[in-house]
Structure formats: C-alpha cells, structure tokens
Design an enzyme around this catalytic site. Sequence first.
Site, PDB file in Angstrom:
ATOM      1  N   ASP A   1       0.831  -1.211   0.107  1.00  0.00           N
ATOM      2  CA  ASP A   1      -0.035  -0.041   0.073  1.00  0.00           C
ATOM      3  C   ASP A   1       1.067   1.245  -0.053  1.00  0.00           C
ATOM      4  O   ASP A   1       1.935   1.237   0.362  1.00  0.00           O
ATOM      5  CB  ASP A   1      -0.771   0.051   1.096  1.00  0.00           C
ATOM      6  CG  ASP A   1      -0.115  -0.353   2.363  1.00  0.00           C
ATOM      7  OD1 ASP A   1       1.011  -0.508   2.636  1.00  0.00           O
ATOM      8  OD2 ASP A   1      -1.109  -0.597   3.440  1.00  0.00           O
TER       9      ASP A   1
ATOM     10  N   ASP B   1      -7.674  -2.558  14.102  1.00  0.00           N
ATOM     11  CA  ASP B   1      -9.070  -2.781  13.519  1.00  0.00           C
ATOM     12  C   ASP B   1      -9.262  -4.045  12.733  1.00  0.00           C
ATOM     13  O   ASP B   1     -10.121  -4.458  12.130  1.00  0.00           O
ATOM     14  CB  ASP B   1      -9.474  -1.779  12.799  1.00  0.00           C
ATOM     15  CG  ASP B   1      -8.868  -1.302  11.534  1.00  0.00           C
ATOM     16  OD1 ASP B   1      -7.944  -2.155  10.995  1.00  0.00           O
ATOM     17  OD2 ASP B   1      -9.204  -0.290  10.981  1.00  0.00           O
TER      18      ASP B   1
ATOM     19  N   HIS C   1      -7.282  -4.730  10.044  1.00  0.00           N
ATOM     20  CA  HIS C   1      -7.077  -4.579   8.515  1.00  0.00           C
ATOM     21  C   HIS C   1      -5.779  -5.171   8.042  1.00  0.00           C
ATOM     22  O   HIS C   1      -4.817  -5.467   8.774  1.00  0.00           O
ATOM     23  CB  HIS C   1      -6.961  -3.242   8.161  1.00  0.00           C
ATOM     24  CG  HIS C   1      -5.840  -2.226   8.464  1.00  0.00           C
ATOM     25  ND1 HIS C   1      -6.070  -0.971   9.002  1.00  0.00           N
ATOM     26  CD2 HIS C   1      -4.576  -2.253   8.456  1.00  0.00           C
ATOM     27  CE1 HIS C   1      -4.844  -0.320   9.252  1.00  0.00           C
ATOM     28  NE2 HIS C   1      -4.060  -1.555   9.086  1.00  0.00           N
TER      29      HIS C   1
ATOM     30  N   GLU D   1      -9.561  -2.085   5.176  1.00  0.00           N
ATOM     31  CA  GLU D   1     -10.376  -1.623   6.394  1.00  0.00           C
ATOM     32  C   GLU D   1     -11.470  -2.533   6.540  1.00  0.00           C
ATOM     33  O   GLU D   1     -11.936  -2.966   5.696  1.00  0.00           O
ATOM     34  CB  GLU D   1     -10.644  -0.134   6.316  1.00  0.00           C
ATOM     35  CG  GLU D   1      -9.712   0.871   6.282  1.00  0.00           C
ATOM     36  CD  GLU D   1      -8.765   1.017   7.690  1.00  0.00           C
ATOM     37  OE1 GLU D   1      -8.520   0.097   8.508  1.00  0.00           O
ATOM     38  OE2 GLU D   1      -8.190   2.013   7.984  1.00  0.00           O
TER      39      GLU D   1
HETATM   40  C1  GLP Z   1      -0.330   0.154   8.609  1.00  0.00           C
HETATM   41  C2  GLP Z   1      -0.510  -0.627   7.237  1.00  0.00           C
HETATM   42  C3  GLP Z   1      -0.366  -2.117   7.607  1.00  0.00           C
HETATM   43  C4  GLP Z   1       0.231  -2.577   8.687  1.00  0.00           C
HETATM   44  C5  GLP Z   1      -0.603  -1.969  10.008  1.00  0.00           C
HETATM   45  C6  GLP Z   1      -0.159  -2.163  11.461  1.00  0.00           C
HETATM   46  O1  GLP Z   1      -1.053   1.097   8.660  1.00  0.00           O
HETATM   47  N1  GLP Z   1      -0.791   0.016   6.100  1.00  0.00           N
HETATM   48  O2  GLP Z   1       0.152  -2.703   6.471  1.00  0.00           O
HETATM   49  O3  GLP Z   1       0.063  -3.821   8.916  1.00  0.00           O
HETATM   50  O4  GLP Z   1      -1.086  -0.599   9.708  1.00  0.00           O
HETATM   51  O5  GLP Z   1       0.810  -1.352  11.560  1.00  0.00           O
HETATM   52  P1  GLP Z   1       2.034  -1.476  12.590  1.00  0.00           P
HETATM   53  O6  GLP Z   1       2.853  -2.446  12.326  1.00  0.00           O
HETATM   54  O7  GLP Z   1       2.642  -0.106  12.699  1.00  0.00           O
HETATM   55  O8  GLP Z   1       1.250  -1.596  14.080  1.00  0.00           O
END
Ligand code: GLP
Length: 270
Positions: free
Chosen positions: A77, A146, A148, A153
């Site tokens: 992403d 959440d 995702h 989402e």
């Molecule tokens: C982000 C990314 C995801 C990631 C998630 C968790 O915003 N787009 O690919 O897995 O949220 O983030 P973190 O590893 O910082 O908790």
Amino acid sequence: MFARNSVIALATFDMEIIIQPTAEAATTRAARVIARLLREKPNAVLGLATGSTPLLLYRELIRMKLDWRKVTTFNLDEYVGLAPTHPQSYHSFMRENLFQHIKISMRNVHIPDGMAKNIPASCENYERKITAAGGIDLQVLGIGTDGHIGFNEPTSSLASRTRIKTLTQQTRRDNARFFGSEADVPHHCITMGIGTIMEARQNLLLAFGPKKARAVAEAVEGPITSINPASMLQMHPATKVCLDKDAASQLQRADYYRWVYDNKPGWQQI
Ligand code: GLP
C-alpha cells in the site's frame, strides 16, 4: 482465487499459529521462512509490508545477507497524495528500512503510486504487473488494531483488488505517531485488495504487543467476516501467523497452537 502451486513445499491447508515469547523470536521464525524461499527460488516475488511490525524482520533480513539480485517486490500500500520523497511515504519507509541496505534491482521494486493522476488505471496496472511477474510467492503482512491487512479496512470486500480506500479514524489515529499530528495523516490510500493478498502462494502475518491481541484473536478464531479483514486468511491454504506472547494473549486455543508447533512431525518441518 486461491494460491497456485509453488516451487517450494508449502505447509498444510491450515493456518499455522507460531507463538514465541518475544517479537524478536517470532521475527526470527518469519525471517527463516523468507531466507529459505530466496535460497530455493532466487527470483522469488515477495509482497512487502510497512508499519512498525516488519521493522525487526527487515533488520534481520539485512543481517542475513541474502541474495536479492533477482528478487522482485510488491508493496501492499501507499498513502494517496504523498510523493515518494515524502518522509512518511511508504516509498521512503521501504528505502530507509530495507532497499538501501540490500543489493536489489530497483527496477524490480514496486510500490503503489500515491501520486497517480488516474488512480483506477494505476491500480489495474499494479495488478497486471503482479500477474506478469508470475504472482506473489510470499506476502508479508502486519495487522491493524481494527483487523486490517494492507489498508483493507473493516467492511472491505473479501474479493477486493488493488484500489483506493478511505482510512478509518482508528487507523489514522494509530498512524498519527509517524506524522506530526492526526490531521497530517492522509484520508486515502491505495492498497492491494484482499483478493490480491489471497492469491499470494504464502502469507506471513506478524503481530506483536497487547494492542494487536483482539484483532489477532478475531482473525484466527472468529468468524470470517469483512469486519475483521484478516479473518479471510482462514481461507488461505498457506498462512503462517507469527506472534509474540502479548499478541497471542486473547487466543482461546494458544496451548494447542504451541503444542502443535513444538511437536511437528518431521515431514511438516518446513
Ligand atoms: C499500517 C499498514 C499495514 C500494517 C498496519 C499495522 O497502517 N498499512 O500494512 O500492517 O497498519 O501497523 P503497525 O505494524 O505499525 O502496527
């Protein structure tokens, strides 16, 4: 919709839950899976993730001095409106935390274009490039609080493809720590879809810390529902979930997963 055959032996048709005492130990397990893939398939196609979770993994992969010369990568992403040079763009994240430390051909590196003039066309093109590369051999995933994966989402279509998506307030709040304030976090992103992720031959989801415990428990043991997009991975034939003990703390069957992992018969030791 489901994974194609791979040149490497894949796990059984079950989600494999690997619970380790620490994030470091869980990361080591994940890094070994990737190292093995790159040894067996030097031109592997890797799906990569951003966020805090894969940082340890990237550090470990750099330390392992793997051969990346023929590897192709596709990131999950990118934020809409952030140029590749923006410090909080996922282009910058990947450059700083992985690509500048390894010998990879930047021609083989793909990250969605957050500045695309025609976003739908750019998303379609991204999907075409994944197909042209032969599909993703192994997709690294984190998980949002959440549920995702990528930026899919809650209520994302479980068959979705790469597209523009609106971030939830919870995600923007979670990610505000990387920006000056919540107001600076973009509202939109481009993300591979859940359908795209489901076509990876193998998925490797990492989650650490108590904040992820609920999303992980719902993804692994809850019903398959778009309210927790990661729960769709229950339908994937080769997904490993690497957790530290805190992220695993709300799993009802943690003892079972630990026993299964500690007592794998020889034929399953991959
Ligand atoms: C982000 C990314 C995801 C990631 C998630 C968790 O915003 N787009 O690919 O897995 O949220 O983030 P973190 O590893 O910082 O908790």
